[in-house]
Enzyme design. Structure first.
Site, mmCIF file in Angstrom:
data_model
loop_
_atom_site.group_PDB
_atom_site.id
_atom_site.type_symbol
_atom_site.label_atom_id
_atom_site.label_comp_id
_atom_site.label_asym_id
_atom_site.label_seq_id
_atom_site.Cartn_x
_atom_site.Cartn_y
_atom_site.Cartn_z
ATOM 1 N N GLY A 1 0.829 -1.206 0.000
ATOM 2 C CA GLY A 1 0.000 0.000 0.000
ATOM 3 C C GLY A 1 0.861 1.252 0.000
ATOM 4 O O GLY A 1 2.089 1.198 0.075
ATOM 5 N N ASP B 1 -2.212 -12.583 6.344
ATOM 6 C CA ASP B 1 -3.500 -12.116 5.826
ATOM 7 C C ASP B 1 -4.300 -11.569 7.005
ATOM 8 O O ASP B 1 -4.610 -12.304 7.949
ATOM 9 C CB ASP B 1 -4.235 -13.283 5.153
ATOM 10 C CG ASP B 1 -5.508 -12.823 4.461
ATOM 11 O OD1 ASP B 1 -6.015 -11.727 4.786
ATOM 12 O OD2 ASP B 1 -5.996 -13.568 3.591
ATOM 13 N N LEU B 2 -4.617 -10.291 6.953
ATOM 14 C CA LEU B 2 -5.302 -9.670 8.095
ATOM 15 C C LEU B 2 -6.752 -10.135 8.226
ATOM 16 O O LEU B 2 -7.436 -9.750 9.178
ATOM 17 C CB LEU B 2 -5.233 -8.145 8.008
ATOM 18 C CG LEU B 2 -3.840 -7.501 8.014
ATOM 19 C CD1 LEU B 2 -3.944 -6.011 8.314
ATOM 20 C CD2 LEU B 2 -2.883 -8.153 8.999
ATOM 21 N N ALA C 1 -4.647 -2.213 5.597
ATOM 22 C CA ALA C 1 -6.036 -2.044 6.040
ATOM 23 C C ALA C 1 -6.956 -2.381 4.884
ATOM 24 O O ALA C 1 -6.538 -2.412 3.718
ATOM 25 C CB ALA C 1 -6.290 -0.596 6.484
ATOM 26 N N TYR C 2 -8.203 -2.613 5.211
ATOM 27 C CA TYR C 2 -9.247 -2.721 4.185
ATOM 28 C C TYR C 2 -9.636 -1.291 3.835
ATOM 29 O O TYR C 2 -10.278 -0.607 4.636
ATOM 30 C CB TYR C 2 -10.444 -3.502 4.726
ATOM 31 C CG TYR C 2 -11.509 -3.771 3.694
ATOM 32 C CD1 TYR C 2 -11.679 -5.029 3.137
ATOM 33 C CD2 TYR C 2 -12.346 -2.748 3.257
ATOM 34 C CE1 TYR C 2 -12.652 -5.275 2.173
ATOM 35 C CE2 TYR C 2 -13.316 -2.971 2.289
ATOM 36 C CZ TYR C 2 -13.464 -4.233 1.758
ATOM 37 O OH TYR C 2 -14.420 -4.467 0.805
ATOM 38 N N THR C 3 -9.209 -0.796 2.666
ATOM 39 C CA THR C 3 -9.359 0.634 2.346
ATOM 40 C C THR C 3 -10.369 0.898 1.224
ATOM 41 O O THR C 3 -10.505 2.045 0.792
ATOM 42 C CB THR C 3 -8.000 1.238 1.936
ATOM 43 O OG1 THR C 3 -7.466 0.470 0.853
ATOM 44 C CG2 THR C 3 -7.020 1.250 3.090
ATOM 45 N N THR D 1 -8.478 6.998 10.378
ATOM 46 C CA THR D 1 -8.958 7.897 9.316
ATOM 47 C C THR D 1 -9.814 9.041 9.841
ATOM 48 O O THR D 1 -10.468 8.908 10.884
ATOM 49 C CB THR D 1 -9.790 7.067 8.312
ATOM 50 O OG1 THR D 1 -10.443 7.943 7.388
ATOM 51 C CG2 THR D 1 -10.875 6.259 9.012
ATOM 52 N N TYR E 1 -16.804 1.615 6.271
ATOM 53 C CA TYR E 1 -15.345 1.712 6.418
ATOM 54 C C TYR E 1 -14.992 2.512 7.683
ATOM 55 O O TYR E 1 -14.178 2.077 8.502
ATOM 56 C CB TYR E 1 -14.765 2.374 5.165
ATOM 57 C CG TYR E 1 -13.340 2.866 5.296
ATOM 58 C CD1 TYR E 1 -12.264 1.982 5.251
ATOM 59 C CD2 TYR E 1 -13.076 4.233 5.456
ATOM 60 C CE1 TYR E 1 -10.969 2.445 5.366
ATOM 61 C CE2 TYR E 1 -11.783 4.700 5.573
ATOM 62 C CZ TYR E 1 -10.726 3.800 5.533
ATOM 63 O OH TYR E 1 -9.436 4.267 5.651
ATOM 64 N N LYS F 1 -12.977 1.282 11.075
ATOM 65 C CA LYS F 1 -11.726 1.923 11.515
ATOM 66 C C LYS F 1 -11.877 2.446 12.948
ATOM 67 O O LYS F 1 -10.938 2.364 13.757
ATOM 68 C CB LYS F 1 -11.326 3.052 10.569
ATOM 69 C CG LYS F 1 -10.974 2.614 9.145
ATOM 70 C CD LYS F 1 -9.757 1.715 9.052
ATOM 71 C CE LYS F 1 -8.463 2.473 9.275
ATOM 72 N NZ LYS F 1 -7.280 1.574 9.067
HETATM 73 N N1 LIG Z 1 -5.826 6.182 1.369
HETATM 74 C C1 LIG Z 1 -6.428 7.159 2.068
HETATM 75 O O1 LIG Z 1 -6.863 8.162 1.507
HETATM 76 C C2 LIG Z 1 -6.537 7.048 3.564
HETATM 77 C C3 LIG Z 1 -7.221 8.064 4.250
HETATM 78 C C4 LIG Z 1 -7.312 7.988 5.659
HETATM 79 C C5 LIG Z 1 -6.755 6.911 6.316
HETATM 80 N N2 LIG Z 1 -6.120 5.924 5.603
HETATM 81 C C6 LIG Z 1 -5.529 4.804 6.344
HETATM 82 O O2 LIG Z 1 -4.142 4.855 6.132
HETATM 83 C C7 LIG Z 1 -3.596 3.530 6.172
HETATM 84 C C8 LIG Z 1 -2.729 3.301 4.949
HETATM 85 O O3 LIG Z 1 -3.552 3.442 3.794
HETATM 86 P P1 LIG Z 1 -2.950 3.289 2.321
HETATM 87 O O4 LIG Z 1 -3.529 4.419 1.503
HETATM 88 O O5 LIG Z 1 -1.488 3.082 2.386
HETATM 89 O O6 LIG Z 1 -3.686 1.935 1.857
HETATM 90 P P2 LIG Z 1 -3.659 1.246 0.425
HETATM 91 O O7 LIG Z 1 -2.675 1.921 -0.467
HETATM 92 O O8 LIG Z 1 -5.079 1.124 -0.014
HETATM 93 O O9 LIG Z 1 -3.091 -0.199 0.757
HETATM 94 C C9 LIG Z 1 -3.783 -1.104 1.547
HETATM 95 C C10 LIG Z 1 -2.792 -2.152 1.997
HETATM 96 O O10 LIG Z 1 -3.493 -3.065 2.858
HETATM 97 C C11 LIG Z 1 -3.210 -4.372 2.389
HETATM 98 N N3 LIG Z 1 -4.309 -5.276 2.720
HETATM 99 C C12 LIG Z 1 -5.622 -5.104 2.478
HETATM 100 N N4 LIG Z 1 -6.310 -6.185 2.911
HETATM 101 C C13 LIG Z 1 -5.388 -7.027 3.460
HETATM 102 C C14 LIG Z 1 -5.454 -8.285 4.075
HETATM 103 N N5 LIG Z 1 -6.623 -8.949 4.223
HETATM 104 N N6 LIG Z 1 -4.314 -8.865 4.528
HETATM 105 C C15 LIG Z 1 -3.137 -8.241 4.373
HETATM 106 N N7 LIG Z 1 -2.983 -7.045 3.796
HETATM 107 C C16 LIG Z 1 -4.109 -6.441 3.343
HETATM 108 C C17 LIG Z 1 -3.029 -4.235 0.898
HETATM 109 O O11 LIG Z 1 -2.359 -5.361 0.420
HETATM 110 P P3 LIG Z 1 -2.601 -5.957 -1.070
HETATM 111 O O12 LIG Z 1 -1.699 -5.159 -1.978
HETATM 112 O O13 LIG Z 1 -2.199 -7.379 -0.960
HETATM 113 O O14 LIG Z 1 -4.067 -5.763 -1.395
HETATM 114 C C18 LIG Z 1 -2.197 -2.970 0.859
HETATM 115 O O15 LIG Z 1 -0.848 -3.255 1.174
HETATM 116 C C19 LIG Z 1 -4.792 2.601 6.319
HETATM 117 O O16 LIG Z 1 -4.978 2.273 7.664
HETATM 118 C C20 LIG Z 1 -5.972 3.441 5.862
HETATM 119 O O17 LIG Z 1 -7.201 3.025 6.455
HETATM 120 C C21 LIG Z 1 -5.992 5.984 4.255
#
Ligand SMILES: NC(=O)c1ccc[n+]([C@@H]2O[C@H](COP(=O)([O-])OP(=O)(O)OC[C@H]3O[C@@H](n4cnc5c(N)ncnc54)[C@H](OP(=O)(O)O)[C@@H]3O)[C@@H](O)[C@H]2O)c1
Length: 293
Positions: free
Chosen positions: A12, A38-39, A62-64, A103, A127, A131
């Site tokens: 991610g 696997d989460l 996370a599940y995003t 988030t 979502y 969270k």
């Molecule tokens: N993106 C945003 O705008 C945003 C905003 C606010 C908060 N956040 C929080 O910030 C954090 C980082 O977000 P990010 O943007 O870096 O996320 P991201 O780019 O969407 O990546 C999600 C990551 O979670 C992994 N994942 C999902 N389901 C999984 C599972 N069952 N087992 C293992 N790994 C799993 C994915 O792996 P795969 O590649 O294998 O799918 C990927 O590495 C998260 O906690 C998110 O909730 C994000």
């Protein structure tokens, strides 16, 4: 002594940035992707913590999928709430501090912004609910846990608004972007730098230290999605920037409701952690520069 970090999530936006920046810190990172942990399986994830016995655990996965979470609620809840709780409990047993990422979608965005860490929560979508539950499960399981809430995460890799806008513009279609939702964009790289700088402080801090609890991290400033798109095009395309029309949230129907203004207050970040993030436009400039190669 080199700090041992166990990182969940390698692919991610945040996971990639943590791995890119780790060599600049005195840390030894063991990073587990989906194949190793696997989460969706809380017990397997907790077993990894017991096996590695780190100083600090970082949950960067996370599940995003915000819209899909409306129909995959059970999986989203396991990944975002139950497994982080199991990881946090195993971290406590191992004597490890824990960083979980949450988030701004824990807030309803209905007039209360900018929201402080202790402002009332009221997520509008599944979502956000998972969270928020995750924040509570990790805090209940480990007194040495920190929930870092962030917002509008962008980076040169993965799926994010900057890359989507540039792709859509390249296709040459007319652009309309939501102009009544505002927030703080956050560079995944800046967030990773904050986490890696903080990790040794958390490792040394006892339960009850003010470093634990909840903190907001985002780049400074506030913008609507439309004006964010305008700035992305100005920086990336200059004179060739396309016109960006506005669109109301009410006219852009998605499975999950989004808060109109869940902008987070960053005062605690400055007061307790001594950190003032740079403006989002400066962070965007680095991302655009990297994308342009
Ligand atoms: N993106 C945003 O705008 C945003 C905003 C606010 C908060 N956040 C929080 O910030 C954090 C980082 O977000 P990010 O943007 O870096 O996320 P991201 O780019 O969407 O990546 C999600 C990551 O979670 C992994 N994942 C999902 N389901 C999984 C599972 N069952 N087992 C293992 N790994 C799993 C994915 O792996 P795969 O590649 O294998 O799918 C990927 O590495 C998260 O906690 C998110 O909730 C994000």
């Amino acid at each position: 002594m080199t700090l041992k970090i166990l990182q969940f999530g390698t692919t991610g936006q945040l996971g990639v940035e943590l791995l890119r920046q780790a060599p600049g810190h005195d840390v030894a990172v063991t990073a587990l992707g989906r194949a190793e942990a696997d989460l969706a399986d809380p017990d397997a994830a907790a077993a990894q913590v017991r096996a590695h016995r780190p100083d600090v655990v970082v949950i960067a996965a996370a599940y995003t999928a915000v819209d899909l979470a409306e129909t995959e609620g059970d999986l989203a809840r396991t990944v975002n709430a139950l497994t982080p709780g199991a990881i946090a409990a195993a971290a406590r047993e191992a004597g490890a501090a824990l960083i979980n990422v949450s988030t701004d979608y824990v807030f309803d965005g209905d007039g209360g912004a900018p929201y402080a860490e202790d402002a009332p929560t009221n997520p509008l979508n599944a979502y956000g609910r998972t969270k928020l539950e995750g924040e509570r499960t990790v805090a209940a399981a480990n007194p040495r846990a920190l929930n870092i809430r962030t917002s509008w995460v962008v980076s040169p890799h993965g799926k994010n608004f900057v890359k989507t806008m540039l792709r859509v513009a390249a296709a040459g279609n007319p652009l309309k972007v939501v102009d009544d939702q505002a927030g703080r964009p956050t560079s995944a790289g800046d967030l990773a730098g904050f986490i890696l700088g903080l990790a040794p402080r958390l490792a040394a801090a006892p339960a009850g230290d003010p470093l634990f609890g909840t903190v907001h991290f985002a780049n400074t400033g506030e913008v609507t999605w439309r004006d964010f798109a305008v700035e992305i095009f100005a920086q990336a395309l200059g004179e060739a920037a396309p016109e960006v029309g506005g669109q109301r949230t009410a006219d852009y129907v998605t499975p999950a409701r989004r808060p109109l203004r869940a902008t987070m207050d960053l005062g605690r970040l400055e007061r307790v952690y001594g950190v003032t993030p740079r403006p989002w436009q400066a962070a965007l400039a680095d991302i655009v520069a990297e994308l342009k190669g």
